[in-house]
Design an enzyme around this catalytic site. Sequence first.
Site, PDB file in Angstrom:
ATOM      1  N   ASP A 146     -56.252   9.116 -14.613  1.00 13.44           N
ATOM      2  CA  ASP A 146     -57.391   9.010 -14.755  1.00 13.44           C
ATOM      3  C   ASP A 146     -58.176   7.965 -13.718  1.00 13.44           C
ATOM      4  OD1 ASP A 146     -57.500  10.701 -16.924  1.00 13.44           O
ATOM      5  OD2 ASP A 146     -58.086   9.260 -18.417  1.00 13.44           O
ATOM      6  N   GLY A 165     -61.962  12.707 -16.236  1.00 13.29           N
ATOM      7  CA  GLY A 165     -60.425  12.743 -16.428  1.00 13.29           C
ATOM      8  C   GLY A 165     -59.886  13.988 -16.449  1.00 13.29           C
ATOM      9  N   ASP A 167     -58.246  17.381 -15.569  1.00 16.06           N
ATOM     10  CA  ASP A 167     -57.378  17.567 -14.534  1.00 16.06           C
ATOM     11  C   ASP A 167     -56.603  18.988 -14.384  1.00 16.06           C
ATOM     12  OD1 ASP A 167     -55.645  17.136 -16.461  1.00 16.06           O
ATOM     13  OD2 ASP A 167     -55.293  15.133 -16.243  1.00 16.06           O
ATOM     14  N   ASP A 332     -67.894  27.772  -0.087  1.00 14.33           N
ATOM     15  CA  ASP A 332     -69.131  27.161  -0.391  1.00 14.33           C
ATOM     16  C   ASP A 332     -69.983  27.303   0.760  1.00 14.33           C
ATOM     17  OD1 ASP A 332     -70.537  25.072  -2.021  1.00 14.33           O
ATOM     18  OD2 ASP A 332     -70.232  23.802  -0.167  1.00 14.33           O
ATOM     19  N   GLU A 361     -70.663  31.921  -0.495  1.00 15.63           N
ATOM     20  CA  GLU A 361     -71.977  31.561  -1.413  1.00 15.63           C
ATOM     21  C   GLU A 361     -73.077  31.509  -0.305  1.00 15.63           C
ATOM     22  OE1 GLU A 361     -73.680  27.920  -3.906  1.00 15.63           O
ATOM     23  OE2 GLU A 361     -72.700  27.481  -2.046  1.00 15.63           O
TER      24      GLU A 361
END
Length: 620
Positions: A146, A165, A167, A332, A361
């Site tokens: 974390d 946190g 993952d 992106d 995108e």
Amino acid sequence: MQKKLTTKHILTLFFTLVISESFGHDLKHVEPPFWWADFNHKELQLLVHGENISQLEPKISYKGVEIKKVHKVDNPNYLFLDLLLKKNKPKKFTINFYKDKKIILKHDYEILKRKKGAENKETISGRDVIYLITPDRYANGDEENDEVKSLLEKHNRGNKDGRHGGDIQGIINNLDYIEEMGFTQIWSMPLLENAMDNYSYHGYAITDHYNIDARYGSNQLYRQLSREANEHNIGIIMDVVLNHIGSNHPWMSDLPSSDWVHHQGEFSPTTHRREALHDIHGVEADKKAFSNGWFVPTMPDLNQQNPYLATYLIQNAIWWVEYAQLSGIRVDTYSYSDKAFLTRWTKALTTQYPDLNIVGEEWTTNPVITSYWQAGSNPADGYQSYLPSVMDFPLQQALVNALKNEESWGSGLIELYEILASDALYGDPYNLVTFTDNHDMSRIFTQLDENYALWDMAMTYLLTSRGIPQVFYGTEILMANPGTDDHGIIRTDFPGGWAHHDQNAVTQKGLSSLQKKAQNRMRSLLNFRRQHPGAVSGEYLHYVPEAGIYVYFRLNKQGTPVMMGLLNKNTAVTEVELGRFAPQLKQIKQLTRLKDNKTVAATAATLSVPAQSASVWLLQ
């Protein structure tokens, strides 16, 4: 009295000499960190970064690899080495860096053996359904990562924009659920290192192109995710960012060349006027103002016209496809990068991996602009694209408008019909990625004013119409963002992804009856796709909407209808006359409804359709 030289004295003298010889030189990065044999392209360009590295002369003693050319740039801390893999086989070798005929630095490099069949790995197709995940918000599978000492932003679940946190291990832990629901591809927002001061969880401010962010796991764990997902018949799509980097990227403190980023590293915003790129009346200055501008001060805009950067980005994408055995790539902010570079990048990827599906995108609701980027679309300016797929933003907006707007001559369901009538613009409309929402917009349940009937119509249409559907995590349980369009709320934690949660989407613990209904409906639709792939992958045919009713069919390879979809926006039960669809039903004996297996003879005069509903009929 003469002192006797001990082993300690000799070693001290030796290391003093070595340090003296190499003073002013070090080696920070060599990228790509390793490569593979048997690629179509036998050449490899290494980015070598180290203090005053350009003063040294690199040599390789292994005859199977030749340094074809050494490129020096205006920053003495960088070299670009063009290697020719002459023997093109797995091999470890050493790159020696000389000064005055003495070896000052050494670097071991390795060419690996490619995995058998890597080039023919299955990719994304119309039979798939993509599950979009915000990794930091999906599930925390390893609490020990974390916080990472070397990374600036620390764990703070109380901050809607902070690190929560989630993952890679959390995704691995939920593969059974994802498969059981019926999703076949996972697209995760970027997992690469984002060593930013804050708001780093979103992932689009990359600070290391070759390493997974340690708060998500490691490169090895990412590869494990791909391997285990494959065992669940699920592919992994990587979110790639070509347009920009994070301001804390090491490049920004030591740019490889003065033109590595636009505007000499100083913030100058983009206009976002994507229309300028193919405006036949436009001027060059407007094109540059769009392409060369930055998104925000923390995201320096990369100059892909720099040939070394262009090669770096191409090799980086190939590296990750090969390393993690990816089934696809999502790019992106696709159109913001240099147009000529995008042609080169997509051509290089699709030449190396002919079946690899890549989706760009392009956030516009204008299909003229969206179609411009898809291969085979033949735009007016003759632009050559090798991009297989594009995100279908026009359809997303049209679907929401169709369901929410009042039925009239020019609004309502006719808006959905009209946008699909524009499919002639695309090189391949069946390869577009369709969606009802994503990580950058309000969730679909919120967009539809938390009206379950409209949500059901939207999801039913998405999962039975043309294209490759993508579903945002949590849509299956009606996650919403009422009263706000804040991204931190839109990308909220997936119920059950953290140990203390009162709700659990996987087990249905604590879910409302409506959430369970939605999840079961989604599961039913997804498994319908899995059981009847021909019913969702064939030709799409539709009728002009009439009186709040929209009917569409999917045909098999022989042109025979195998599925009928029907949207009814009316607030009352509606009798739909089947005679209008006789050309499609003449070869059909009966219609079977997915929801309850109700059967109706194809010769029936009418079909009774519930108010505000979407129904799927299997034709036999």
